[in-house]
Every structure is written in C-alpha cells, then in structure tokens.
Design a protein around this motif. Sequence first.
Motif, PDB file in Angstrom:
ATOM      1  N   PHE A 403       0.851  -1.192   0.000  1.00  0.00           N
ATOM      2  CA  PHE A 403       0.000   0.000   0.000  1.00  0.00           C
ATOM      3  C   PHE A 403       0.884   1.239   0.000  1.00  0.00           C
ATOM      4  CE2 PHE A 403      -2.359  -3.499   1.569  1.00  0.00           C
ATOM      5  CZ  PHE A 403      -3.606  -3.349   0.987  1.00  0.00           C
ATOM      6  N   GLY A 404       0.520   2.211  -0.792  1.00  0.00           N
ATOM      7  CA  GLY A 404       1.341   3.415  -0.866  1.00  0.00           C
ATOM      8  C   GLY A 404       0.652   4.491  -1.684  1.00  0.00           C
ATOM      9  N   PHE A 405       1.445   5.481  -2.107  1.00  0.00           N
ATOM     10  CA  PHE A 405       0.876   6.635  -2.803  1.00  0.00           C
ATOM     11  C   PHE A 405       1.630   6.899  -4.100  1.00  0.00           C
ATOM     12  CE2 PHE A 405      -0.035   7.020   1.666  1.00  0.00           C
ATOM     13  CZ  PHE A 405      -1.378   7.325   1.668  1.00  0.00           C
ATOM     14  N   LEU A 406       0.888   7.401  -5.092  1.00  0.00           N
ATOM     15  CA  LEU A 406       1.483   7.725  -6.391  1.00  0.00           C
ATOM     16  C   LEU A 406       1.803   9.207  -6.430  1.00  0.00           C
ATOM     17  CD1 LEU A 406      -0.981   5.714  -8.666  1.00  0.00           C
ATOM     18  CD2 LEU A 406       1.368   5.083  -8.041  1.00  0.00           C
ATOM     19  N   VAL A 407       3.076   9.523  -6.701  1.00  0.00           N
ATOM     20  CA  VAL A 407       3.484  10.923  -6.784  1.00  0.00           C
ATOM     21  C   VAL A 407       3.971  11.230  -8.191  1.00  0.00           C
ATOM     22  CG1 VAL A 407       4.021  11.107  -4.330  1.00  0.00           C
ATOM     23  CG2 VAL A 407       5.810  10.408  -5.931  1.00  0.00           C
ATOM     24  N   GLY A 408       3.934  12.553  -8.543  1.00  0.00           N
ATOM     25  CA  GLY A 408       4.235  12.944  -9.907  1.00  0.00           C
ATOM     26  C   GLY A 408       5.405  13.895 -10.014  1.00  0.00           C
ATOM     27  N   ALA A 409       5.562  14.474 -11.198  1.00  0.00           N
ATOM     28  CA  ALA A 409       6.799  15.134 -11.589  1.00  0.00           C
ATOM     29  C   ALA A 409       6.875  16.629 -11.255  1.00  0.00           C
ATOM     30  CB  ALA A 409       7.026  14.941 -13.088  1.00  0.00           C
ATOM     31  N   TYR A 410       5.767  17.240 -10.858  1.00  0.00           N
ATOM     32  CA  TYR A 410       5.860  18.660 -10.504  1.00  0.00           C
ATOM     33  C   TYR A 410       6.454  18.784  -9.112  1.00  0.00           C
ATOM     34  CZ  TYR A 410       2.984  20.102 -14.531  1.00  0.00           C
ATOM     35  OH  TYR A 410       2.507  20.355 -15.796  1.00  0.00           O
ATOM     36  N   CYS A 411       7.294  19.822  -8.921  1.00  0.00           N
ATOM     37  CA  CYS A 411       8.025  19.901  -7.658  1.00  0.00           C
ATOM     38  C   CYS A 411       7.216  20.630  -6.591  1.00  0.00           C
ATOM     39  CB  CYS A 411       9.371  20.579  -7.874  1.00  0.00           C
ATOM     40  SG  CYS A 411       9.202  22.156  -8.687  1.00  0.00           S
ATOM     41  N   LEU A 412       6.075  20.059  -6.272  1.00  0.00           N
ATOM     42  CA  LEU A 412       5.213  20.611  -5.227  1.00  0.00           C
ATOM     43  C   LEU A 412       4.985  19.523  -4.190  1.00  0.00           C
ATOM     44  CD1 LEU A 412       2.455  21.992  -7.625  1.00  0.00           C
ATOM     45  CD2 LEU A 412       4.122  23.389  -6.397  1.00  0.00           C
ATOM     46  N   GLU A 413       4.883  19.921  -2.919  1.00  0.00           N
ATOM     47  CA  GLU A 413       4.599  18.923  -1.889  1.00  0.00           C
ATOM     48  C   GLU A 413       3.266  18.207  -2.172  1.00  0.00           C
ATOM     49  OE1 GLU A 413       6.309  17.618   0.349  1.00  0.00           O
ATOM     50  OE2 GLU A 413       7.875  19.019   0.973  1.00  0.00           O
ATOM     51  N   GLN A 414       2.296  18.956  -2.743  1.00  0.00           N
ATOM     52  CA  GLN A 414       0.973  18.360  -2.956  1.00  0.00           C
ATOM     53  C   GLN A 414       0.845  17.661  -4.300  1.00  0.00           C
ATOM     54  OE1 GLN A 414       1.787  21.539  -2.710  1.00  0.00           O
ATOM     55  NE2 GLN A 414       0.392  22.930  -3.722  1.00  0.00           N
ATOM     56  N   GLU A 415       1.985  17.403  -4.966  1.00  0.00           N
ATOM     57  CA  GLU A 415       1.954  16.762  -6.281  1.00  0.00           C
ATOM     58  C   GLU A 415       1.752  15.250  -6.136  1.00  0.00           C
ATOM     59  OE1 GLU A 415       1.705  17.480  -9.349  1.00  0.00           O
ATOM     60  OE2 GLU A 415       2.851  16.108 -10.597  1.00  0.00           O
ATOM     61  N   LYS A 419      -4.748  11.232  -4.330  1.00  0.00           N
ATOM     62  CA  LYS A 419      -4.592  11.500  -2.903  1.00  0.00           C
ATOM     63  C   LYS A 419      -4.879  10.240  -2.095  1.00  0.00           C
ATOM     64  CE  LYS A 419      -5.720  16.372  -3.296  1.00  0.00           C
ATOM     65  NZ  LYS A 419      -6.230  16.407  -4.693  1.00  0.00           N
ATOM     66  N   ARG A 420      -5.642   9.356  -2.702  1.00  0.00           N
ATOM     67  CA  ARG A 420      -6.038   8.139  -2.028  1.00  0.00           C
ATOM     68  C   ARG A 420      -4.890   7.132  -1.994  1.00  0.00           C
ATOM     69  NH1 ARG A 420      -9.058   4.064  -4.927  1.00  0.00           N
ATOM     70  NH2 ARG A 420      -9.641   2.509  -3.377  1.00  0.00           N
ATOM     71  N   CYS A 421      -4.863   6.349  -0.933  1.00  0.00           N
ATOM     72  CA  CYS A 421      -3.905   5.260  -0.814  1.00  0.00           C
ATOM     73  C   CYS A 421      -4.198   4.216  -1.890  1.00  0.00           C
ATOM     74  CB  CYS A 421      -4.035   4.645   0.580  1.00  0.00           C
ATOM     75  SG  CYS A 421      -2.968   3.234   0.841  1.00  0.00           S
ATOM     76  N   VAL A 422      -3.135   3.709  -2.514  1.00  0.00           N
ATOM     77  CA  VAL A 422      -3.272   2.766  -3.628  1.00  0.00           C
ATOM     78  C   VAL A 422      -2.772   1.393  -3.185  1.00  0.00           C
ATOM     79  CG1 VAL A 422      -2.301   2.215  -5.912  1.00  0.00           C
ATOM     80  CG2 VAL A 422      -3.036   4.557  -5.388  1.00  0.00           C
ATOM     81  N   ARG A 423      -3.454   0.348  -3.670  1.00  0.00           N
ATOM     82  CA  ARG A 423      -2.987  -1.017  -3.406  1.00  0.00           C
ATOM     83  C   ARG A 423      -2.225  -1.519  -4.633  1.00  0.00           C
ATOM     84  NH1 ARG A 423      -7.428  -5.385  -2.008  1.00  0.00           N
ATOM     85  NH2 ARG A 423      -8.193  -4.563  -3.973  1.00  0.00           N
ATOM     86  N   PHE A 424      -0.972  -1.908  -4.410  1.00  0.00           N
ATOM     87  CA  PHE A 424      -0.164  -2.470  -5.491  1.00  0.00           C
ATOM     88  C   PHE A 424      -0.218  -3.989  -5.388  1.00  0.00           C
ATOM     89  CE2 PHE A 424       1.604   1.641  -4.280  1.00  0.00           C
ATOM     90  CZ  PHE A 424       1.566   2.304  -5.492  1.00  0.00           C
ATOM     91  N   LEU A 425      -0.178  -4.657  -6.554  1.00  0.00           N
ATOM     92  CA  LEU A 425      -0.233  -6.120  -6.569  1.00  0.00           C
ATOM     93  C   LEU A 425       0.873  -6.716  -5.712  1.00  0.00           C
ATOM     94  CD1 LEU A 425      -0.762  -7.359 -10.230  1.00  0.00           C
ATOM     95  CD2 LEU A 425      -2.291  -7.601  -8.256  1.00  0.00           C
ATOM     96  N   THR A 426       2.027  -6.061  -5.796  1.00  0.00           N
ATOM     97  CA  THR A 426       3.231  -6.531  -5.116  1.00  0.00           C
ATOM     98  C   THR A 426       4.118  -5.303  -4.958  1.00  0.00           C
ATOM     99  OG1 THR A 426       5.085  -8.060  -5.317  1.00  0.00           O
ATOM    100  CG2 THR A 426       4.287  -7.086  -7.357  1.00  0.00           C
ATOM    101  N   TYR A 427       5.288  -5.424  -4.340  1.00  0.00           N
ATOM    102  CA  TYR A 427       6.133  -4.238  -4.202  1.00  0.00           C
ATOM    103  C   TYR A 427       6.506  -3.735  -5.604  1.00  0.00           C
ATOM    104  CZ  TYR A 427       9.449  -0.966  -2.277  1.00  0.00           C
ATOM    105  OH  TYR A 427      10.090   0.190  -1.942  1.00  0.00           O
ATOM    106  N   PRO A 428       6.169  -2.492  -5.947  1.00  0.00           N
ATOM    107  CA  PRO A 428       6.376  -2.018  -7.320  1.00  0.00           C
ATOM    108  C   PRO A 428       7.851  -1.995  -7.708  1.00  0.00           C
ATOM    109  CG  PRO A 428       5.002  -0.489  -6.068  1.00  0.00           C
ATOM    110  CD  PRO A 428       5.561  -1.463  -5.088  1.00  0.00           C
ATOM    111  N   GLN A 429       8.105  -2.226  -8.982  1.00  0.00           N
ATOM    112  CA  GLN A 429       9.460  -2.170  -9.534  1.00  0.00           C
ATOM    113  C   GLN A 429       9.542  -1.018 -10.525  1.00  0.00           C
ATOM    114  OE1 GLN A 429      11.840  -4.408  -8.414  1.00  0.00           O
ATOM    115  NE2 GLN A 429      10.173  -5.045  -7.050  1.00  0.00           N
ATOM    116  N   VAL A 430      10.740  -0.463 -10.676  1.00  0.00           N
ATOM    117  CA  VAL A 430      10.949   0.556 -11.707  1.00  0.00           C
ATOM    118  C   VAL A 430      10.629  -0.082 -13.060  1.00  0.00           C
ATOM    119  CG1 VAL A 430      12.694   1.969 -12.882  1.00  0.00           C
ATOM    120  CG2 VAL A 430      12.671   1.799 -10.371  1.00  0.00           C
ATOM    121  N   GLY A 431       9.811   0.612 -13.866  1.00  0.00           N
ATOM    122  CA  GLY A 431       9.429   0.067 -15.173  1.00  0.00           C
ATOM    123  C   GLY A 431       8.055  -0.594 -15.161  1.00  0.00           C
TER     124      GLY A 431
END
Length: 498
Positions: A403-415, A419-431
């Motif tokens: 469980f975690g959060f998706l963040v994006g490329a703008y350099c803002l704390e609120q980026e 906002k909702r917690c996301v469930r990942f199938l497994t620990y996410p990998q780069v790519g």
Amino acid sequence: MNRQAHFRPLTPIMHPWVADITAHADLLRQAIDEYGSPVNIHCLQPFNENLTAFGAVFHEKQLDYRIYFARKANKCLSFAVRSHGLFQGIDTASYRELHQCLIAGIPAEALLCTAAVKTPDLLELAIARGVEVVIDNEDECRLMQAIATRMGRRVTVNIRVGGFTFEGKSLHTRFGWDIREAAVFVTNSIGKGNRFDRLDYSGLHFHLNGYSIAQRGEAILQCLALADRLRGEGFHTATLDIGGGILVNYLQYRDEWDAFNRTLKDAVEGKVPPLTYLNHPLGMTVLDGKALGEPQVYPYYSRVYKEHFLRRILEHRGSSGSTVAEEIRKRKIAMRMEPGRSALDQCGITVARVAFRKTDNRGNLLVGLEMNGTQLRSSSADFLLDPLHIPSAPVAGSTPPEFGFLVGAYCLEQELILKRCVRFLTYPQVGDLMVFVNTAGYLMHFYESEAHQFELAANTFLVSDGKRIIGDSKLANSLRINAATDILGVATQMGIYR
Ligand SMILES: *Cc1c(COP(=O)(O)O)cnc(C)c1O
C-alpha cells in the motif's frame, strides 16, 4: 502502518476493450516506448455505443434530436469527426475547437458554437461559415450584429437561459438570460425590425451545474412555457438544447462506494488509519476532530446514469401531469443535447511508467510516476477509482499486496497523482506500469499543463481489431478520408475499429 485492514477498494467498470488491452502488457509497453509516459490510449467503440444509446432514448420517446458532442471534455479530433460520422454534431467552445472541426471537413450545419467568451475572430469564423451560435449576453449580440452587417450575412442564434425556478428558489447561474427576462429581450431586440436584425432566433439552450434529473425536467418545462410565449409574439422555437451534465457511473459496486465514504469520514476523524495522503479530507471541513460536510468529489457511483439518466429527464412529470417528452412532442420541438463526459465514458485510459520507489519521513511508500498531476485531474478533489498495477516481470508466488501513494513530476509537496492510498499487486518495480481507466472525459485533458516544460501526453487510439495504436491526428485524417469516399459513411468506419 498496517493499511491493509482499512483499505477500501473502488473497483472500476471496464469496457471489454480495456480489459483486453490491459491483459496485453506488451502492447501498453510498446505504446509507452513509442509515445512516452504517460500515454493516453482511446477507443472509438464505446463512443459509438454511448451516442447510439442516447439516440435510442430520443427515438423511443418519438422525439427529433441531434447530439452535439462537447469537444472541451477531450482534445482528440477523432471523437469530433466520429460524431459527425454518426450523423450527430459537435459543440465547440473556442476558435481553435471550431476551426479544427471545419478544417477536418465537418460541415457547419453539424457544428454549434457555445463559447463562454466569444472573440471577434471566433464570431467571424462562425458567421462566415454559417455555424449556429448560442448567445450569452447583449455585448455578444452587438458584436455579432456588427460582424454580420459588415459581411452582409445573417446568423442563426439560440438563446442561453438560466435562473429556473426549482422548489421555490431560482437556480443561480452566471450564464445566459434569466428565464423571466428572456421573452422581453428576444421580442424587443432580435430579428427583423429590431436592433439586432441580423440575428435570427431559432431556439433555447441551457446547461445546468450539478446532476439533478428533476431540475433538468423543470428547466425543460419552463423553456417550453417560454417558447409558447415567444410563439405568441411570432418567434418560432425550432430547437431546445439541454446541454450536458449527464451522470456517468464509474464503479462496479455500490457497497464499495458507501464503505469508502464511511471509512474516509472515520479516518479523517482519527478513528481508523488514513485512507488518503496525510489524511487529506477531500474537501470535508475538519472542526474539533469532526469531519463536516461531504467530500468534494464526483459521484463516482450512480444507479441512474447515461441513457437511463436522459430517459428519466424525459419522463419527468410537471404539475400538469404530462411528461416532459409528451410536452415536447406536442410542440414539435427538436431536442439537442451536448454530452461531454458521458459521451466519453469508457473511451480512454492513461498509462504511466514507474520511475522510483521511496519512503517518506513518515514511513509512507511513495511510487514516482513519469507523469504529472495535471494529467489526471478534474474538478473533483480526487479520482476515486483503483488504478491497475501491471508489473514488468511476472509476480512470483503469492506476494502480499503493498500500500502506498502515487506521486508525480511537478516539484510541489501536494503533487500526488491520487490523494487516495493505492494497493499495489506486489512491491512495485521501476518500469512497472500503472493504468488509470476511464479517463477520456476531462481527467486526462481539461487541466493538463506544461509546467517544467514537460510535453503534453500523447493522444493515441487503439485500432485494427485491438492490435495497433496510432496517433489521434492520423486517425482523424483516415476517418475523414473514409467518410469522403464511403457513401454509407458509418458502416465502413465502424468495421475497421473494435
Ligand atoms: C461543459 C459543457 C457541456 C458538457 O458537459 P458534460 O458535463 O461534460 O456533459 C455542454 N454544454 C455546455 C454549454 C458546457 O459548458
């Protein structure tokens, strides 16, 4: 923190093309490799289905109609061209929206101009080509009168009205004429012998905020009363346009929606672990530990939506006892609607690649996407559908979800992307890929910006039996050529696409 016990799923409805393409990760990866991350992938099939379903309701109620797809909800030209291919129209709201449609070969009679601010170049184009204009105020009328006089042309106008009485109060709007003042304005100002004698009245238009069926039903009845009054003064109302704002249902299960809303409140009041980043209240007010008001979010779950919503409007009964549809039929007025979001339901997905994983200083897992927050944003405080996590390598055995959060490329704390917690199938990998479904209506386009010099996301379409992805302009072009060479128009175009 163990979020698992308190995570509340929000399972999206997925059209078969979305289920198919998300099961073919190779095709998604190819699209990302070719077009960059994020990439918007669209499909015309649901668009055909949505417009056809609206048309069937008007047909069932024996009403003449034309659907004007509201372009502003999505930038792709292909939807506009397809709307014309389905013998429907396009609602344009700026010079470029209108100009692109004309360049694409869509005839003026299929176009409508409803722009909130109408610049001289926009009105010149509309008047020169003979596009109907929905007017909002007297200054627009003056400008149109001057342009039409200079060009030696006339212009057909619809009057935007608002301020309908509902449950004893007048509905506020900043647009158009108050319904109580429109009759005097039209009779005293528009048409031969009046100061705006280059303008020809042909109909009424409204577009209401919010999603009330009863308000729309009452608004139609009040427009019909206005049309009756105008007829007495020699002004014939040929068309009545009910705008957009038709509800879409995004979620499979009502129980999940109810549970999410209940739990969000509990979380914000500190009774259960947060469902959102730093316990964001999504628009509720927090006072003395109490969550007040409602989340400021789109009603992602609805029981009555799309064509069912339209049917209910037409079946609304006024105080006379007859239905809206009966009253319209009696007067032989042709109906118009301008669906944006609802025409695009199930028409698009947004796919982004995972760039990094990290933990913030409170222990939250953050997953960085090659994407920014404006590429998945509407006026809703959050987009409340579970994204799909597509791992880049097969997941071994039974790894627990993360469980975690998706963040994006703008350099803002609120980026945050969500906002909702996301469930990942497994620990996410780069790519790995994250797929956001049903984003074609407003989510991917309306607020998208180019801050940091990031390019806008590429817009593509799935074609050829789901095996090929091509750019919007290429598809729009080929639809155009097909339309020109194909006497039956729709039949051949429909055959090429899923
Ligand atoms: C925004 C808008 C629409 C489309 O509304 P949706 O909610 O996307 O259906 C239609 N007509 C007018 C005048 C609008 O401003």
